[in-house]
Scaffold this active site. Structure first.
Site, PDB file in Angstrom:
ATOM      1  N   MET A  37       0.841  -1.176   0.211  1.00 28.42           N
ATOM      2  CA  MET A  37      -0.076   0.203  -0.067  1.00 28.42           C
ATOM      3  C   MET A  37       0.799   1.176   0.054  1.00 28.42           C
ATOM      4  SD  MET A  37      -3.115   1.064   2.992  1.00 28.42           S
ATOM      5  CE  MET A  37      -1.747   0.942   4.245  1.00 28.42           C
ATOM      6  N   SER A 111       3.273  -7.002   1.973  1.00 27.89           N
ATOM      7  CA  SER A 111       2.192  -6.334   2.670  1.00 27.89           C
ATOM      8  C   SER A 111       1.000  -6.840   1.815  1.00 27.89           C
ATOM      9  CB  SER A 111       2.152  -4.800   2.749  1.00 27.89           C
ATOM     10  OG  SER A 111       1.359  -4.440   3.794  1.00 27.89           O
ATOM     11  N   GLN A 112       0.013  -5.927   1.483  1.00 28.58           N
ATOM     12  CA  GLN A 112      -1.044  -6.387   0.478  1.00 28.58           C
ATOM     13  C   GLN A 112      -0.627  -7.011  -0.641  1.00 28.58           C
ATOM     14  OE1 GLN A 112      -3.299  -2.691  -0.064  1.00 28.58           O
ATOM     15  NE2 GLN A 112      -2.426  -2.148  -1.924  1.00 28.58           N
ATOM     16  N   ASP A 229       5.215  -5.774  14.501  1.00 24.39           N
ATOM     17  CA  ASP A 229       4.275  -5.126  13.492  1.00 24.39           C
ATOM     18  C   ASP A 229       3.384  -4.211  14.088  1.00 24.39           C
ATOM     19  OD1 ASP A 229       2.679  -4.501  11.263  1.00 24.39           O
ATOM     20  OD2 ASP A 229       3.615  -6.202  10.291  1.00 24.39           O
ATOM     21  N   HIS A 285       6.598  -3.640  10.632  1.00 22.03           N
ATOM     22  CA  HIS A 285       6.130  -3.904   9.161  1.00 22.03           C
ATOM     23  C   HIS A 285       6.920  -3.619   8.159  1.00 22.03           C
ATOM     24  CE1 HIS A 285       2.835  -5.381   6.722  1.00 22.03           C
ATOM     25  NE2 HIS A 285       2.888  -4.194   5.944  1.00 22.03           N
TER      26      HIS A 285
END
Length: 302
Positions: A37, A111-112, A229, A285
């Site tokens: 993102m 991530s995404q 995270d 993260h």
């Protein structure tokens, strides 16, 4: 003398037929990257640096960092606002048309990008994905968006408002990427009915046997969880875990979930076959060192 010559030629023929050519010995498996993102395909501080590191460590490797859009600015913007299913379709099209990937490739999502590449594996089996490496991917979605990446604070504040007021309305689902993997454990039925993306790839409404078969074709599904995270809630989603049904405090592992026990996605079978790898990184993260990456991730790219 003639007989000896024939036997000699036959010997050379057998050797040529059975020997593995040098180019095959040294051949590398191509790699496809998908960013997270607010990021882009070619940011020199993120995906650009990862691409460069892999190319230095594995000479001759072909690395495709997916750009979703016509330029870097569009790519970053689309990570917030482009329908995820359309993004996956675009990624599948790019991969299927790339001549370097036709014999198969490894994939690594950040991530995404981790769950987006899993959708590619489930929906687009040709060319074949070999190993899928999910670095901080939220495979059971998120129920919270505590922090923002980079300089996207204003955008994320607006996104939080949209998610809290109407994550499953058609307008928000159609136009907000993070809503499409928003997983509300207090409204599971609403999530199953209206989640545009995650509920589909996680077999929440019906079991698509093709999805299951395609995912099980992976050699390895590698999942990285970040122990500190501060962005993903709950962090166990990075290992396919989530909140126990009906509340948002206690979590359960993948192995404790109905998804695993009913084996709707084939994860139980993959786990028993040694195809699921659960890795950790002792950081926030997507925060890891080059040394950690080389020791833990590079072995899956050779």
């Amino acid at each position: 003398m003639f007989v000896n010559a024939v036997w000699s030629l036959l010997g050379w023929w057998v050797l040529l037929c059975t020997a593995k050519p040098a180019w095959k010995e040294n051949a590398t498996v191509p790699l496809v990257l998908w960013h997270g993102m607010g990021d882009s395909c070619c940011n020199p501080l993120s995906m650009g640096a990862i691409k460069k590191m892999v190319e230095l460590e594995i000479p001759g490797i072909y690395v495709l960092s997916l750009e979703i859009g016509n330029n870097i600015a569009e790519d970053a913007e689309n990570s917030f606002f482009m329908n995820t299913n359309d993004q996956v379709t675009m990624a599948c099209d790019k991969i299927s048309k790339d001549p370097h990937l036709q014999a198969g490739y490894n994939a690594m999502g950040f991530s995404q990008g981790g769950q987006f590449l899993r959708a590619v594996a489930q929906r687009c089996p040709s060319p074949p994905m070999k190993n899928l490496i999910s670095v901080g991917g939220q495979h059971q979605g998120v129920y919270g968006l505590p922090h923002c990446p980079g300089h996207s604070v204003a955008i994320c504040n607006w996104i939080r408002k949209m998610l809290n007021t109407g994550a499953y309305t058609k307008l928000v689902q159609d136009h907000l990427v993070q809503a499409q993997y928003w997983h509300d454990p207090l409204n599971e039925e609403l999530y199953r009915q209206h989640s545009l993306f995650l509920a589909d790839i996680n077999q929440e409404r019906t079991v698509n046997e093709t999805y299951k078969k395609n995912l099980q074709a992976l050699e390895k599904l590698v999942m990285v969880k970040f122990l500190k995270d501060s962005m993903v809630e709950p962090v166990v989603s990075e290992w396919f875990g989530f909140y126990k049904p009906g509340q948002a405090k206690e979590t359960e592992s993948l192995q404790e979930s109905a998804l695993y026990k009913e084996d709707r996605l084939g994860l139980q079978a993959m786990d028993k076959a040694g195809k699921l790898m659960f890795l950790t990184s002792d950081g926030d993260h997507l925060q890891f060192t080059d040394e950690w990456f080389k020791n833990n991730i590079l072995p899956y790219l050779h």
